[in-house]
Design an enzyme around this catalytic site. Sequence first.
Site, mmCIF file in Angstrom:
data_model
loop_
_atom_site.group_PDB
_atom_site.id
_atom_site.type_symbol
_atom_site.label_atom_id
_atom_site.label_comp_id
_atom_site.label_asym_id
_atom_site.label_seq_id
_atom_site.Cartn_x
_atom_site.Cartn_y
_atom_site.Cartn_z
ATOM 1 N N ILE A 70 0.840 -1.198 0.000
ATOM 2 C CA ILE A 70 0.000 0.000 0.000
ATOM 3 C C ILE A 70 0.875 1.248 0.000
ATOM 4 O O ILE A 70 1.922 1.308 0.651
ATOM 5 C CB ILE A 70 -0.949 -0.012 1.217
ATOM 6 N N GLY A 129 0.328 -5.411 0.776
ATOM 7 C CA GLY A 129 -0.923 -5.482 0.030
ATOM 8 C C GLY A 129 -0.860 -6.391 -1.177
ATOM 9 O O GLY A 129 -1.886 -6.915 -1.625
ATOM 10 N N ASP A 132 -1.954 -9.650 0.082
ATOM 11 C CA ASP A 132 -3.413 -9.637 0.197
ATOM 12 C C ASP A 132 -4.062 -9.970 -1.141
ATOM 13 O O ASP A 132 -5.020 -10.745 -1.206
ATOM 14 C CB ASP A 132 -3.904 -8.245 0.639
ATOM 15 N N GLU A 152 3.343 -6.011 7.104
ATOM 16 C CA GLU A 152 2.593 -5.038 7.892
ATOM 17 C C GLU A 152 3.137 -4.803 9.298
ATOM 18 O O GLU A 152 3.094 -3.673 9.798
ATOM 19 C CB GLU A 152 1.119 -5.461 7.960
ATOM 20 N N ASP A 160 -4.747 -6.243 7.434
ATOM 21 C CA ASP A 160 -6.206 -6.237 7.571
ATOM 22 C C ASP A 160 -6.970 -6.318 6.252
ATOM 23 O O ASP A 160 -8.175 -6.089 6.213
ATOM 24 C CB ASP A 160 -6.662 -4.989 8.353
#
Length: 279
Positions: A70, A129, A132, A152, A160
Amino acid sequence: MDKFNTLEILRSSAHNSSIFHLCINRPAVRNALSMDFFSEFPRALAALDQNPDVRVVVLSGAGGHFCSGIDLSTLNSTITGPQSGTSADRGRTGERLRRDIKSLQDAVTAIERCRKPVIAAVEGACIGGGIDIITTCDLRYCTEDAFFSVKEVDLGITADLGTLQRLPAIVGYGNAMELALTARRFSGVEAKEIGLVSRVFASKREMDEGVRIVAEGIASKSPLAVIGTKAILLRTRDLNVEQGLDYVATWNSSMLLSDDITEAISAAKQKRKPVFAKL
């Protein structure tokens, strides 16, 4: 197709190909995920899902890396919000932050909502990310120079957007715990050893060719059978065996009544490739 700031959609060069490429296109920042990405990504997947010419989606990154995680400015804006400091009410601030996180989660989960199979082709960095995203994909491949990190905890946050929920089912609970707590970097070869990817290729050229062969194989099969297989696997991961069997029986009670079965049997008898209608 819509035009996007952070993504590019391309159709495979083969004539009338049903394989489409969705590319994260921010190479200057190693495809870091911006706020624009999180609004555009679900729209792009929805467009591909609804396009009857699409049977398989290949997801990759531009410029030698898949995704560096991110964008820090995006992370900061999510935490602080557009109206930071205007309210001292921690409850309202927390509720807004929860909604923002849920919105980001929803953008990643769009891969699962897409009925068509999504194949991740990973080159270079796949961090934070990026993990993810690939854990939401249906198939994953990478090059030898690919590297991964569940990053993270190094940023002081708990992942998350889906990694902690999806990664254990892919690589096992123990491996997921170790990778998430240490945030260590691991190679494409190790990713194959623990089951995160199905195959490691020596180069991007070889990966592109290998993924093309896999995608074309899937695209040649009954679209109803393919989307049904994806839907059932996703649904039954949260069910026990009895519930899963009941769900697939209900699914097939309607989906089996299609011309695809007749065509598949006819093609097998005639020793030819089946031709299925678009979905």
